[in-house]
Motif scaffolding. Structure first.
Motif, PDB file in Angstrom:
ATOM      1  N   ALA A  11      -4.029 -36.851  20.379  1.00 24.31           N
ATOM      2  CA  ALA A  11      -5.446 -37.110  20.618  1.00 24.31           C
ATOM      3  C   ALA A  11      -6.070 -36.005  21.467  1.00 24.31           C
ATOM      4  CB  ALA A  11      -5.617 -38.467  21.304  1.00 24.31           C
ATOM      5  N   TRP A  12      -5.323 -35.522  22.455  1.00 25.28           N
ATOM      6  CA  TRP A  12      -5.827 -34.487  23.361  1.00 25.28           C
ATOM      7  C   TRP A  12      -6.140 -33.186  22.620  1.00 25.28           C
ATOM      8  CZ3 TRP A  12      -2.709 -30.592  26.456  1.00 25.28           C
ATOM      9  CH2 TRP A  12      -3.527 -29.928  27.387  1.00 25.28           C
ATOM     10  N   VAL A  13      -5.267 -32.807  21.663  1.00 27.32           N
ATOM     11  CA  VAL A  13      -5.485 -31.555  20.919  1.00 27.32           C
ATOM     12  C   VAL A  13      -6.351 -31.774  19.684  1.00 27.32           C
ATOM     13  CG1 VAL A  13      -3.292 -30.616  21.732  1.00 27.32           C
ATOM     14  CG2 VAL A  13      -3.375 -31.807  19.533  1.00 27.32           C
ATOM     15  N   ARG A  14      -6.830 -33.018  19.496  1.00 25.19           N
ATOM     16  CA  ARG A  14      -7.688 -33.368  18.357  1.00 25.19           C
ATOM     17  C   ARG A  14      -7.040 -33.015  17.019  1.00 25.19           C
ATOM     18  NH1 ARG A  14     -12.934 -34.401  20.188  1.00 25.19           N
ATOM     19  NH2 ARG A  14     -13.319 -33.791  22.349  1.00 25.19           N
ATOM     20  N   LEU A  15      -5.801 -33.405  16.860  1.00 23.66           N
ATOM     21  CA  LEU A  15      -5.052 -33.066  15.657  1.00 23.66           C
ATOM     22  C   LEU A  15      -5.624 -33.778  14.424  1.00 23.66           C
ATOM     23  CD1 LEU A  15      -2.580 -31.445  14.702  1.00 23.66           C
ATOM     24  CD2 LEU A  15      -1.187 -33.497  15.104  1.00 23.66           C
ATOM     25  N   GLY A  16      -5.947 -35.060  14.562  1.00 25.84           N
ATOM     26  CA  GLY A  16      -6.547 -35.795  13.443  1.00 25.84           C
ATOM     27  C   GLY A  16      -5.644 -35.945  12.245  1.00 25.84           C
ATOM     28  N   ASN A  17      -4.331 -36.035  12.482  1.00 27.07           N
ATOM     29  CA  ASN A  17      -3.355 -36.138  11.389  1.00 27.07           C
ATOM     30  C   ASN A  17      -2.763 -37.535  11.384  1.00 27.07           C
ATOM     31  OD1 ASN A  17      -0.857 -36.006   9.859  1.00 27.07           O
ATOM     32  ND2 ASN A  17      -1.095 -33.782   9.909  1.00 27.07           N
ATOM     33  N   LEU A  77      -8.281 -40.735  26.681  1.00 27.32           N
ATOM     34  CA  LEU A  77      -8.259 -41.533  27.901  1.00 27.32           C
ATOM     35  C   LEU A  77      -7.539 -42.853  27.669  1.00 27.32           C
ATOM     36  CD1 LEU A  77      -9.080 -41.932  30.823  1.00 27.32           C
ATOM     37  CD2 LEU A  77     -11.288 -42.841  30.023  1.00 27.32           C
ATOM     38  N   ALA A  78      -7.725 -43.456  26.524  1.00 29.13           N
ATOM     39  CA  ALA A  78      -7.061 -44.725  26.220  1.00 29.13           C
ATOM     40  C   ALA A  78      -5.543 -44.556  26.258  1.00 29.13           C
ATOM     41  CB  ALA A  78      -7.500 -45.234  24.849  1.00 29.13           C
ATOM     42  N   TYR A  79      -5.037 -43.507  25.619  1.00 29.26           N
ATOM     43  CA  TYR A  79      -3.587 -43.301  25.576  1.00 29.26           C
ATOM     44  C   TYR A  79      -3.048 -42.869  26.941  1.00 29.26           C
ATOM     45  CZ  TYR A  79      -4.678 -43.310  20.575  1.00 29.26           C
ATOM     46  OH  TYR A  79      -5.130 -43.646  19.323  1.00 29.26           O
ATOM     47  N   LEU A  80      -3.845 -42.168  27.721  1.00 32.00           N
ATOM     48  CA  LEU A  80      -3.428 -41.772  29.067  1.00 32.00           C
ATOM     49  C   LEU A  80      -3.253 -43.002  29.960  1.00 32.00           C
ATOM     50  CD1 LEU A  80      -2.864 -39.640  31.235  1.00 32.00           C
ATOM     51  CD2 LEU A  80      -5.336 -39.530  31.648  1.00 32.00           C
ATOM     52  N   ILE A  81      -4.169 -43.943  29.875  1.00 31.27           N
ATOM     53  CA  ILE A  81      -4.062 -45.169  30.664  1.00 31.27           C
ATOM     54  C   ILE A  81      -2.796 -45.935  30.283  1.00 31.27           C
ATOM     55  CG2 ILE A  81      -5.114 -47.430  31.075  1.00 31.27           C
ATOM     56  CD1 ILE A  81      -7.839 -46.063  30.767  1.00 31.27           C
ATOM     57  N   ASP A  82      -2.487 -45.985  29.001  1.00 34.20           N
ATOM     58  CA  ASP A  82      -1.262 -46.650  28.547  1.00 34.20           C
ATOM     59  C   ASP A  82      -0.033 -46.002  29.173  1.00 34.20           C
ATOM     60  OD1 ASP A  82       0.679 -48.076  27.198  1.00 34.20           O
ATOM     61  OD2 ASP A  82       0.361 -47.093  25.272  1.00 34.20           O
ATOM     62  N   ALA A  83       0.023 -44.681  29.162  1.00 35.02           N
ATOM     63  CA  ALA A  83       1.183 -43.974  29.713  1.00 35.02           C
ATOM     64  C   ALA A  83       1.360 -44.263  31.201  1.00 35.02           C
ATOM     65  CB  ALA A  83       1.034 -42.468  29.479  1.00 35.02           C
ATOM     66  N   VAL A  84       0.256 -44.359  31.929  1.00 32.48           N
ATOM     67  CA  VAL A  84       0.330 -44.628  33.367  1.00 32.48           C
ATOM     68  C   VAL A  84       0.773 -46.070  33.627  1.00 32.48           C
ATOM     69  CG1 VAL A  84      -1.016 -44.817  35.487  1.00 32.48           C
ATOM     70  CG2 VAL A  84      -1.361 -42.860  33.964  1.00 32.48           C
ATOM     71  N   LEU A  85       0.193 -47.028  32.917  1.00 33.48           N
ATOM     72  CA  LEU A  85       0.525 -48.427  33.150  1.00 33.48           C
ATOM     73  C   LEU A  85       1.967 -48.749  32.780  1.00 33.48           C
ATOM     74  CD1 LEU A  85      -2.702 -50.278  31.917  1.00 33.48           C
ATOM     75  CD2 LEU A  85      -1.965 -49.868  34.267  1.00 33.48           C
TER      76      LEU A  85
END
Length: 430
Positions: free
Chosen positions: A107-113, A181-189
């Motif tokens: 998501a961060w690199v906007r791969l879209g795959n 941001l959604a996936y970052l929050i998941d990684a932290v929690l």
């Protein structure tokens, strides 16, 4: 008002398992990490729909989850019966964490795959399968056996709370911060779940430490299920409920068609079932005292199917959410009974394998439901796919559940012991 206080004590949720520090940490870690897990689930479904514009591709996420769930759920359950369960839980947590970081990176690199997303979700499902099977086998080792149903209710309640907060948080996060941001929050929690696993005591196997995990142990577990009608039926009725009535894969399309493609509407739909589970879970003190649990389980799942079908026929968001929430109450109650049947119906050396199968059914059933719903909507349209699934579930579960006498007459051993005329039909599993 003494009468009201007595009633509340009888129906209020039993919190006594939380007095056990190991269980309390595991419960809290599961709750926090599940918020992130649900946040990612909502975000991934929406991201795949954004990339492809197809509910069928959203349903394919269910297939990407399903194969690892089956393979590693069964394998992880077998391993949990022959090795230290703490070590296995930590290993599964590491795998899950790595997969979450891959989802975050794409998501961060906007791969879209979409294929990268499917692969990462498959790996995440592998870790989830291992940890879920192992955690279920751990519960009877860290709480008193008579408190296992209460611990299961608390587990399902905190998972349901995560299923409420995660999607609602997703509605805010996706509108303002996007997928990264959604996936970052998941990684932290998820760090909370990892911490709880590390703090567990060593939990070596009790009965089969000299054996190696493999197809033989898996086959033994499956034979046990096949020769125990009550256990087998607990799996069958759950598969009926999830495969035919789970509408989750249709939420993105329903949001687009009826609610103007609103992220907040999508979030409320995603949280609706869990909202009901949380609300109903606060008043589940009576659940462990129900005697004819097989019969009660059958009709509870029928209620689930009927409320889901009704939700597919209405157009007001609040009414859809309300009906799905009623279904969520039924789902929580049925899940508590099904989990308790497994944990108390088998000796400790078999619990890992049974929990592996349970996890495959509980987690794999909704994924099959996603695939069924997505494919059906592509063929017959949104509303027919949604409503027919709920109706088929209600009819099929009643016919199937009532057909097996030992299941419809099943009474838990802990309740049979209180009846002098009852005689146990299996050895004490405590």
């Amino acid at each position: 008002m003494p009468g009201l206080q007595t009633l509340l004590r009888r129906v209020a949720i039993d919190l006594t398992p939380l007095r056990r520090p190991h269980y309390r940490r595991l419960w809290a870690g599961q709750g926090l990490s599940f918020i992130g897990f649900q946040l990612t689930t909502v975000a991934v479904n929406l991201q795949v729909f954004d990339i492809t514009g197809s509910s069928l591709w959203v349903g394919m996420l269910g297939l990407a989850n399903l194969v690892p769930l089956i393979v590693f759920g069964l394998w992880g359950g077998a391993v949990a019966d022959v090795m230290d369960r703490r070590r296995l839980l930590v290993t599964g947590a590491v795998i899950t964490w790595i997969a979450t970081l891959v989802v975050l990176l794409q998501a961060w690199v906007r791969l879209g795959n979409v294929y990268v997303i499917l692969a990462a979700i498959a790996v995440q499902s592998m870790g989830f399968a291992i940890t879920s099977a192992t955690r279920g086998a751990i519960i009877p080792r860290i709480v008193p056996i008579e408190k296992v149903p209460a611990a299961n209710t608390l587990n399902f309640l905190v998972s349901s709370l995560g299923s409420v907060l995660g999607p609602l948080l997703a509605g805010v996060v996706l509108a303002r911060g996007g997928y990264t941001l959604a996936y970052l929050i998941d990684a932290v929690l998820f760090s909370a779940s990892f911490y709880a696993a590390v703090r567990l005591p060593h939990l070596p196997p009790l009965g089969e430490a000299s054996r190696r995990a493999g197809l033989g142990l898996v086959a033994e577990g499956l034979r046990y299920i096949a020769t125990s009608p009550v256990v087998l039926m607990s799996f069958v009725v759950d598969l009926i409920a999830m495969v035919f009535a789970m509408p989750r894969a249709l939420y993105p399309e329903l949001t687009e068609v009826r609610f103007g493609d609103s992220p907040h509407a999508y979030a409320w739909l995603s949280a609706a079932i869990a909202i009901g589970a949380v609300a109903g879970g606060l008043f589940t003190g009576w659940v462990g005292r129900v005697r004819r649990q097989g019969l009660a389980l059958t009709f509870t799942i029928a209620v689930w199917g009927l409320t889901v079908a009704a939700a597919g026929l209405v157009s007001e968001l609040w009414l859809v959410v309300t009906l799905l929430a009623v279904g969520g109450v039924a789902d929580l109650i049925s899940a508590t009974w099904r989990q308790s049947i497994l944990q108390l119906h088998a000796p400790d050396e078999m619990r890992g394998r049974l929990q592996g199968v349970f996890m495959v059914v509980v987690a794999g059933g909704p994924r099959l439901g996603d695939l069924r719903a997505g494919a059906s909507a592509s063929l017959v349209g949104l509303t027919p796919a949604w409503v027919s699934g709920g109706l088929i579930c209600a009819v099929l579960v009643v016919v199937t559940g009532l057909a097996v006498r030992s299941f419809r007459e099943y009474v838990p051993e802990t309740l049979r012991r209180s009846s002098p005329s009852a005689s146990p039909d299996r050895p004490d599993a405590s």
